[in-house]
Design a protein around this motif. Structure first.
Motif, PDB file in Angstrom:
ATOM      1  N   VAL A  27       0.856  -1.190   0.000  1.00 13.62           N
ATOM      2  CA  VAL A  27       0.000   0.000   0.000  1.00 13.62           C
ATOM      3  C   VAL A  27       0.886   1.231   0.000  1.00 13.62           C
ATOM      4  CG1 VAL A  27      -1.754   1.339   1.257  1.00 13.62           C
ATOM      5  CG2 VAL A  27      -1.821  -1.156   1.320  1.00 13.62           C
TER       6      VAL A  27
ATOM      7  N   THR B 290       0.156   5.389   0.335  1.00 11.57           N
ATOM      8  CA  THR B 290      -0.835   6.443   0.504  1.00 11.57           C
ATOM      9  C   THR B 290      -0.161   7.792   0.333  1.00 11.57           C
ATOM     10  OG1 THR B 290      -0.532   6.608   2.893  1.00 11.57           O
ATOM     11  CG2 THR B 290      -2.210   5.061   2.102  1.00 11.57           C
TER      12      THR B 290
ATOM     13  N   ARG C 244       3.357   3.960  -8.792  1.00 12.75           N
ATOM     14  CA  ARG C 244       2.908   2.791  -9.563  1.00 12.75           C
ATOM     15  C   ARG C 244       4.016   1.747  -9.645  1.00 12.75           C
ATOM     16  NH1 ARG C 244       2.740   4.206 -15.486  1.00 12.75           N
ATOM     17  NH2 ARG C 244       4.946   3.767 -15.175  1.00 12.75           N
TER      18      ARG C 244
ATOM     19  N   THR D  67      -1.987  -1.515  -3.614  1.00 17.68           N
ATOM     20  CA  THR D  67      -2.961  -0.448  -3.797  1.00 17.68           C
ATOM     21  C   THR D  67      -2.340   0.918  -3.547  1.00 17.68           C
ATOM     22  OG1 THR D  67      -4.730  -1.927  -3.072  1.00 17.68           O
ATOM     23  CG2 THR D  67      -5.220   0.429  -3.048  1.00 17.68           C
TER      24      THR D  67
ATOM     25  N   VAL E 193      -3.448   4.758  -2.765  1.00 19.95           N
ATOM     26  CA  VAL E 193      -4.572   5.566  -2.296  1.00 19.95           C
ATOM     27  C   VAL E 193      -4.087   7.004  -2.182  1.00 19.95           C
ATOM     28  CG1 VAL E 193      -6.253   5.962  -0.462  1.00 19.95           C
ATOM     29  CG2 VAL E 193      -5.502   3.625  -0.964  1.00 19.95           C
TER      30      VAL E 193
ATOM     31  N   VAL F  24      -7.957   5.824  -6.187  1.00 16.09           N
ATOM     32  CA  VAL F  24      -7.577   4.480  -5.724  1.00 16.09           C
ATOM     33  C   VAL F  24      -7.241   3.648  -6.948  1.00 16.09           C
ATOM     34  CG1 VAL F  24      -8.322   2.408  -4.478  1.00 16.09           C
ATOM     35  CG2 VAL F  24      -9.113   4.673  -3.720  1.00 16.09           C
ATOM     36  N   TRP F  25      -6.080   3.003  -6.902  1.00 18.25           N
ATOM     37  CA  TRP F  25      -5.656   2.170  -8.023  1.00 18.25           C
ATOM     38  C   TRP F  25      -4.997   0.914  -7.473  1.00 18.25           C
ATOM     39  CZ3 TRP F  25      -0.639   0.830  -9.963  1.00 18.25           C
ATOM     40  CH2 TRP F  25      -0.677   0.189 -11.231  1.00 18.25           C
ATOM     41  N   ARG F  26      -5.374  -0.211  -8.050  1.00 18.69           N
ATOM     42  CA  ARG F  26      -4.796  -1.502  -7.650  1.00 18.69           C
ATOM     43  C   ARG F  26      -3.963  -2.031  -8.795  1.00 18.69           C
ATOM     44  NH1 ARG F  26      -5.630  -5.742  -3.846  1.00 18.69           N
ATOM     45  NH2 ARG F  26      -6.944  -4.264  -2.770  1.00 18.69           N
ATOM     46  N   ARG F  27      -2.717  -2.396  -8.472  1.00 25.70           N
ATOM     47  CA  ARG F  27      -1.834  -2.981  -9.482  1.00 25.70           C
ATOM     48  C   ARG F  27      -2.203  -4.447  -9.687  1.00 25.70           C
ATOM     49  NH1 ARG F  27       4.136  -1.690 -10.368  1.00 25.70           N
ATOM     50  NH2 ARG F  27       4.486  -2.937 -12.202  1.00 25.70           N
TER      51      ARG F  27
END
Length: 183
Positions: free
Chosen positions: A68, A70, A88, A96, A98, A179-182
């Protein structure tokens, strides 16, 4: 916090809002912390280690990978594309990102959310300070501030380019979330 209002707002009203907010401060960013950190606090999941690192972004971020990352009310101080790319690239698969960010107000939706935030801001400031004048501003509110340069639309376009599938939402209190999830 600098109060933003329509150009026709009476100066006396703006001064009164500023004075009230100064007497009853609260961190707009703190209300987003539970959503940012959720269940990843150390000890929140038995047997799963969790560690926090605070780093200067984007170049001071130690090499990951991270589960994570943030970024709360800081991205508008950084080179946007460079910071998102670095975040990224440092995320582990399934990790994630955030972001709680600030965008420049330019359209009706921005202004509507801003107007709605004003009475809520006053009420929360009053409640958080239990109706008393604060002795001092919280430490979390003493950092240098900078007005955002990018609009929400510009942020969305750049995020779509760099983080396909990112979810962006405009929020109250002059904020947005990304919010982005790899995968």
């Amino acid at each position: 916090m600098q109060w933003r209002a329509c150009p026709r707002s009476p100066p006396r009203l703006l001064r009164a809002l500023q004075d009230f907010n100064s007497a009853h401060p609260w961190s707009h960013n703190a209300c987003y912390h539970p959503g940012c950190y959720g269940s990843c606090r150390p000890g929140s999941v038995p047997g799963v280690p969790a560690a926090f690192a605070v780093a200067g972004a984007p170049t001071g971020l130690p090499t990951g990978p991270y589960d994570v990352i943030t970024c709360v009310a800081a991205l508008h101080h950084l080179p946007f594309a460079e910071a998102l790319t670095r975040f990224r690239d440092q995320l582990a698969p399934g990790g994630t990102l955030v972001v709680v960010g600030c965008a420049r107000e330019v359209d009706t939706v921005d202004r509507l959310l801003g107007v709605l935030s004003i009475p809520l801001n006053l009420a929360i400031g009053w409640l958080k300070n239990r109706g008393r004048r604060a002795a001092a501003r919280p430490v979390s509110m003493t950092a240098v501030t900078r007005s955002p340069e990018m609009t929400f639309a510009e942020i969305r376009r750049e995020a779509d380019r760099l983080l396909p599938g990112a979810r962006l939402r405009r929020r109250l209190f002059w904020r947005y979330t990304l919010v982005w999830r790899r995968v």
